[in-house]
Motif scaffolding. Structure first.
Motif: not given
Length: 837
Positions: A201, A218, A223-224, A197, A204-205
């Motif tokens: 991540k 999100l 947490n998706d 993951t 995404q960040d």
């Protein structure tokens, strides 16, 4: 001769003077004047040429000629007289043409090449032009410029290929399962590899920090949950069109000039004027291209410019000084119509697809690598300008080009499948009959199913459907009746069949289809996100109604007894990858003897769902098709008096109920067939039912009342004669109303007569036959006659109406009985057909 005294001042001589010796003039200003000095002057010394007046002047005798290297200017005229001959009088390199006395130069010559001439033009130049013009008969129009001008600038950007967001982004659950979404508590699932993951991540960040991903993207609890990160429509702020990684560095531009105005003179119709030639040769011109390129690394700045994250500007200079093409610059001489006569004086040209100064894409710090997350952002080439300078221009003339498209690039390099396996869905089910009803009717002493309804519930549930995801397949649990033979004889409707959970969440929230937690206490609400441990439930209901006005009767007993209709339910549950698992019910039979309150030995109850007493035939029909018994006559002695009773058909009567509808000597009618009730073609009655070796069926017919002399009979089979004892045979006779015992209106007989259509040459066969349940099933004696004069064609028998033998078919006696007799168990008669003539 006079003597000149040395002291004499200003002496004058008239006549000639001869001097021996020398004459000396002193004082520096003294001169010797004479109108003519004789001789050739060869003895004169120390006298500069400029000091000699008279005939000699600036000329020096050279051989037989006088010459000078000085310029000579004449005021007045110069006339050269020579003896008329071919000799040349004046030799010179060039001579100006002077002043015309009639029309001055430059007058009346507009538009003509002659207008270039004036008083200073060399005579040889004019003569050469005239010679060329005369030798070619030419248009002598002067050289003219191309009056088109540089009007606008076109820009062509090469920007590389793009892909759609939906094509690039496949999510993190595998490209096949892009539509799936992560369930609640997915991070605790054994089917997720959490070590995979990190890559998504990180991206995404970064995108969240730059504004392209928002907290709302999100999912639940941040947490998706409820999402599939980086699926095809993920994060609405990420643009829908994305620059491909392979063409990240593909970015360049070219500029092209466009001419404006019009001109009748040019070297190419697309060119514009670029001034005059230089000494007949090309005059150089120059093109400058200028452009800026900018990059923005955040969502808020979607139009990169000089104020964005990174910007750069460049220019490139081009020139051309000879005719031809170089770097897209074109220069051409405008050749006059008659270059042999009129020299070119102007040039034109164009510039096409001239490369701009920007090549590639640059982001923060001038970086160019496409394989960095920092390369993600907006790119644009802008402020495109081109300048042109030609001839005597000292400054460029500039025109604006067009900006490139703004392109968005996303460095996308994540693990696209963070799952490691899939669970097996666990399905359970149960089925029950919750409602049942049935009614029956009778026909020829046997029961038939008239109406029938069922309600069957089928309940199922599935677990492991949402671990760790949901929404790829929306039909999580489906109940169906995979085997439905009930539909062959009726109508089945299965309701509440599917529990639906799509990628928007739970859809089924009713009483019969829903999602519930693993403890079965909390139902999930509409659009709710299922938990990995949730259970899907479906409670289906099947309703069945027997079709009306139908039957399912076959010829053979064994087929009717074995016939039944099966119903099987299946519950099919699916895991998150749509892999199915099934649970099936047992088989439900439409007919069950105990459920219907019948004896199992009778076999399956046949369907005849027409109303009690139904008969499609009428008394006056000429055909009997065995759909009812309204015109069947009970086998009894009164038949011989043509006074038989009808079968009772309008009420439910069966032999099972003790009604003795059929006796030992009766044949059975079942829909479409006339059968031996205890034989292989019978229905419901026990095998070998009835003690009689011969069994009978009597059908009453009525004619329209006309007088007939002949009739036919056809039962679809070749008949044996009435006296035959052939096994498994069919025989038939006719009893007319006129031939009954005392029933005739044309003649009254004391003994009833029956007529055998098979005996084509016989008249009276046997008189006064006693009852024997063979040739005479009645207790009163009857006589048997034949069918003399009759005929047979296939299974049809023609019967003459012989009045002399008591046979009449007319208005007085218009009815008859057809009596059919079986010996043993022949294949069934399926119809009786008569005709009259």
């Amino acid at each position: 001769m006079a003597l000149i005294h040395s002291r004499q001042l200003n002496p004058k001589l008239t006549g000639s003077f001869t001097l021996s010796g020398s004459i000396v003039a002193t004082g520096g200003v003294g001169t010797i004047s004479a109108s003519k000095l004789a001789g050739d002057g060869s003895s004169l010394t120390n006298i500069p040429i400029t000091g000699i007046d008279g005939e000699l002047g600036i000329f020096i005798k050279t051989g037989s000629a006088y010459s000078t290297t000085n310029d000579v200017q004449l005021t007045g005229s110069l006339k050269a007289n020579t003896v008329a001959s071919s000799s040349t009088a004046i030799y010179t390199n060039n001579l100006t043409n002077g002043y015309p006395t009639s029309n001055a130069w430059g007058t009346g010559l507009d538009g003509s090449y002659f207008n270039n001439f004036d008083n200073t033009t060399h005579v040889s130049e004019i003569l050469r032009f005239v010679a060329g013009a005369m030798s070619h008969s030419l248009d002598v129009a002067d050289a003219s410029p191309n009056t088109k001008y540089w009007n606008t600038l076109s820009t062509s950007h090469t920007e590389g290929s793009t892909t759609s967001k939906g094509s690039l982004l496949d999510g993190v659950l595998g490209s096949t399962y892009e539509n799936a979404r992560l369930s609640q508590h997915w991070t605790s699932s054994a089917f997720i590899d959490m070590s995979d993951t990190g890559s998504y991540k990180e991206l995404q960040d970064y995108l969240m920090a730059k504004g392209w991903v928002q907290s709302s993207d999100l999912g639940d609890w941040g947490n998706d949950t409820g999402t599939n990160p980086f699926h095809g429509s993920y994060a609405s702020r990420i643009p829908s069109t994305i620059q491909t990684q392979a063409t990240h560095g593909t970015n360049s531009l070219t500029v092209t000039a466009n001419a404006g105005g019009s001109s009748g003179v040019y070297s190419n119709s697309n060119y514009f004027g670029l001034g005059g030639l230089t000494s007949g040769g090309a005059t150089a011109y120059y093109v400058k291209t200028i452009a800026s390129h900018s990059f923005s690394d955040n969502y808020a700045d979607a139009t990169p410019d000089e104020n964005s994250t990174f910007t750069t500007a460049s220019y490139t200079d081009y020139s051309i000084s000879s005719f031809g093409t170089s770097n897209g610059l074109v220069l051409s001489k405008i050749v006059t119509a008659q270059p042999a006569v009129i020299p070119s004086a102007y040039q034109d040209g164009d510039f096409n697809s001239v490369a701009g100064p920007i090549s590639g894409r640059f982001y923060t710090g001038g970086a160019t690598s496409a394989t960095s997350i920092s390369a993600s952002g907006y790119y644009a080439t802008h402020d495109v300008v081109a300048g042109l300078k030609s001839g005597s221009q000292s400054e460029f003339t500039f025109k604006n080009g067009s900006d490139s498209n703004t392109r968005f690039y996303l460095y996308y390099n994540i693990t696209e499948d963070i799952t490691n396996s899939q669970p097996t869905a666990v399905v359970t089910s149960s089925a029950d009959i919750t409602a049942f009803s049935a009614t029956s009717r009778s026909f020829s002493g046997a029961p038939y199913l008239l109406t029938n309804t069922y309600t069957v519930t089928f309940e199922s549930e599935v677990s492991k459907s949402f671990d760790p995801c949901y929404g790829y397949g929306s039909s999580v649990l489906v109940n169906s009746n995979t085997t439905d033979e009930w539909e062959n004889i009726g109508s089945t409707t299965l309701s509440n069949t599917t529990c639906t959970v799509n990628n928007s969440g739970v859809s089924s929230t009713g009483n019969n289809t829903y999602v519930i937690d693993s403890t079965k206490t909390t139902k999930r609400s509409s659009s709710g996100t299922p938990h990995v441990s949730d259970i899907a439930v479906v409670s289906s209901s099947l309703s069945f109604t027997l079709d009306s006005n139908t039957e399912n009767v076959s010829q053979n007993r064994s087929t009717d007894e074995a016939r039944n209709y099966s119903l099987i339910f299946r519950a099919r549950g699916r895991n998150w990858k749509n892999t199915s698992a099934d649970s099936t019910s047992g088989t439900f039979s439409l007919y069950d003897a105990s459920r219907f309150g019948q004896v199992a030995a009778s076999g399956s109850m046949a369907v005849y769902s027409r109303a009690q007493g139904y008969d499609s035939n009428t008394l006056q029909d000429t055909t009997e098709t065995f759909t009812g018994e309204d015109f069947r006559i009970v086998l009894a002695d009164n038949v011989q008096a043509f006074n038989g009773a009808y079968f009772t058909t309008d009420s439910f009567q069966t032999n099972d109920e003790g009604d003795s509808v059929l006796g030992n000597y009766d044949l059975q009618v079942k829909p479409g067939y006339l059968v031996e009730p205890g034989g292989d073609y019978g229905y419901w009655f026990a095998e070998n039912f009835g003690s009689g070796d011969y069994k009978y069926y009597i059908r009453r017919f009525q004619t329209p009342g006309s007088t007939y002399s002949s009739m036919t009979l056809d039962v679809g089979k070749t008949l044996v004669n009435w006296a035959a004892t052939t096994s498994d045979s069919v025989a038939a006779t006719i009893l007319f109303e006129s031939s009954g015992n005392g029933s005739g209106n044309n003649a009254s007989l004391g003994v009833a007569r029956i007529y055998d259509p098979t005996k084509l040459t016989s008249n009276l066969i046997e008189a006064d036959m006693a009852a024997d349940n063979f040739k005479n099933p009645f207790s009163t004696a009857i006589s048997l006659y034949g069918n003399t004069g009759g005929s047979k064609s296939s299974t049809e028998y023609t019967i003459p109406i012989r009045n002399v033998d008591g046979m009449y078919l007319d208005a007085n006696d218009n009815e008859l009985y057809v009596i059919i007799r079986y010996k043993g168990d022949p294949s069934p008669v399926t119809s009786i057909t008569l005709s009259y003539s």
